[in-house]
Each structure stands twice: as C-alpha cells, then as structure tokens.
Write an enzyme that holds these catalytic residues in place. Structure first.
Site, mmCIF file in Angstrom:
data_model
loop_
_atom_site.group_PDB
_atom_site.id
_atom_site.type_symbol
_atom_site.label_atom_id
_atom_site.label_comp_id
_atom_site.label_asym_id
_atom_site.label_seq_id
_atom_site.Cartn_x
_atom_site.Cartn_y
_atom_site.Cartn_z
ATOM 1 N N TYR A 1 1.959 -4.534 -1.693
ATOM 2 C CA TYR A 1 1.177 -3.535 -2.412
ATOM 3 C C TYR A 1 1.560 -2.117 -1.986
ATOM 4 C CZ TYR A 1 -3.095 -1.177 -4.091
ATOM 5 O OH TYR A 1 -3.991 -0.330 -4.706
ATOM 6 N N LYS B 1 3.283 0.766 -4.284
ATOM 7 C CA LYS B 1 2.592 2.028 -4.532
ATOM 8 C C LYS B 1 3.414 3.223 -4.046
ATOM 9 C CE LYS B 1 -1.170 0.670 -6.599
ATOM 10 N NZ LYS B 1 -1.344 0.964 -8.038
#
Length: 292
Positions: A171, A175
């Site tokens: 993640y 990002k």
C-alpha cells in the site's frame, strides 16, 4: 450556481467513504458525475453494483446528474470503458478523481505475490490506467484546437508519503508511486490544459478502520455537537476546489485531515558530503553515519 456548473467528473471508488463524499460534493457544486465503484470488499474481492447506484440515487434525488459505473479500473479495458462512458453520456470529461483502493496488509516476510500484485494493481495501475485514457482524450481535444481546462486529483496516503506504516509495504509503495505519478502528470499534461494534484487524506473509512494499530483511533465515538475530525466529508472541499476551472494549482500533494491541510514536499537533500575523487569505504564509514 455551483463552482463546477457545466463540468463533467469521474470519481473512482465512489460507492462508499471518501469517494462517496467527493461524488456528492462535486454534484452539489453542479458537476455531472460518473460514480465508479466495482463494489468489492476491502481486499478487492467480489462485485456489487449497489454502492455506486445508491450514490447516484442520492445525487439525482438532490437534483444533480449522475450515472453509475462498475468497471474494474485495475484492468486496462475497464479504465478505457469508464472514460468512454463519461464522454458518451455527458459529452466530455473535465475532472478525474482517482480514489479507488483496497488493502491486503501483511508484513514483508509474510506478504505473498498475490497480496502485493492486487494492491499495486488497484492503486497504482488503476490510477495510471484511467489517467492514461483520460489524457489521451484531452490530448486529442487539444490537438483539435478545442479548449481544455481539466483537473486530475489523485489519492496518495500518509502511509506512502510522511508516515510509513508497518504491514503496508504494498500500500505504501503504491501510494508513494501515486504521488510521483501526479507530479510527472502535472509536467506532461500542462501543455494540453490539464492540471494534476494529489491528496493524502486521513479519514474514517472501512479501510482505515481495518488498518492495524489505527482502527481504534478512527472508531472512537465523537461526542454529539463536536467537530468530527475524521469524517470523510472533511476531505472533499479541497477536491472541489482543485477540480474548479479557476484553481491555478498543479503538481502539488496535500495532506488533508479534518480542519488541517498541509502542503507536502517530496524527497529533498537535507545534508551532503563530498569528495574530490572516488569514494573510499573507510571514508564513507567515517562520514556517512553522521549525514542524516
């Protein structure tokens, strides 16, 4: 008269949480909105047309214009179909809000290939795939001497920018990549009349409620009448402004939470050591530990 009257928007992952709040605000400001949401669970498994349609129903009940879309934005063809739908339905595209995301948290030593690939696909590839097809459309419009005044708002995260979170290598990497993608897009697309910015939101969503070590913070009750700093609706006003034709900002990443907005800088040199010739290991061993 709303600040987005006459503009047309896509919001991905708009069936719930922050994306839903974005779609509702953009519509309330006059934009026609394509509400995209596959309808899967936190891990991206399954599909349900209900969430996207429910948001569309809310917008229409309030007098706005919207249609639902359940395309998988992590698939190249799905992203293309989404962009084609908005152009066919509303005659163009002015605003792209990339918001869709999933979680498959695990520590690096335990994370498997599927967990890594799924998160990178939905977040990073999903952002790029929709952006690519939108950019191709805007380039075509610009080359045909049609005025373009478009805005892209991508969704980064504290986890990938200023607050690394153990258990979120996939993640966080996705990002951080989105933040970099945004800055590249701002440089490339300016010639076509397109601005690109990103937000790193902190709000109560089904994903943050499921984040290890953070869920309890977001789940805490807010006394009646007090400001709810983690309400998803607090994130959307900056998206509404960045989406407006009058906004001059491009190439920026903003951390957004409750009543606070912070401009974020990327990697910057904080200290430097130099040598007049090739580096020697002994020299590095003496000088490098004190650099940071």
């Amino acid at each position: 008269m709303g600040s987005l009257d006459g503009r047309v928007a896509i919001v991905t992952g708009a069936g719930r949480g922050i994306g839903r709040a974005h779609a509702l605000l953009l519509a309330a400001e006059g934009a026609a909105v394509v509400v995209n949401d596959l309808g899967g669970n936190n891990e991206g498994v399954g599909a349900d047309a209900g969430p996207a349609q429910q948001v569309v129903d809310e917008i229409i009940a309030a007098g706005g214009r919207a249609v639902a879309d359940t395309a998988d934005i992590a698939a190249w063809a799905g992203a293309k179909a989404l962009v084609e739908q908005v152009i066919t339905t509303f005659g163009g595209l002015d605003i792209l809000v990339n918001n869709a995301g999933i979680l498959r948290d695990a520590f690096i030593a335990a994370m498997d290939e599927a967990q890594w690939d799924a998160v990178i696909a939905v977040h990073l590839k999903g952002h790029f795939a929709v952006l690519h097809h939108a950019a191709a459309y805007w380039k075509e419009q610009s080359k045909a001497s049609r005025q373009v005044a478009a805005s892209v708002i991508n969704t980064a995260s504290a986890s990938g920018t200023f607050m690394p979170n153990p258990g979120q290598a996939n993640y966080g990497a996705a990002k951080a990549g989105i933040a970099a993608l945004t800055q590249v897009a701002a440089l490339e697309l300016e010639r076509y009349g397109v601005r690109a910015n990103a937000i790193a939101p902190v709000a109560r969503t089904r994903l943050t409620l499921a984040t290890p070590g953070m869920g309890a913070v977001f789940a805490a009750e807010v006394p009646e009448g007090e400001f709810d700093a983690f309400a998803p609706e607090n994130i959307s006003p900056i998206v509404g402004y960045l989406a407006s034709e009058e906004c001059p900002i491009t190439g920026k990443v903003f951390a957004v939470q409750g009543g606070a907005i912070s401009a974020l800088d990327g990697w910057t040199a904080t200290a430097t050591i130099e040598t007049d010739g090739p580096w020697q290991l002994a020299d590095l061993a003496e000088r490098l530990p004190g650099l940071g």
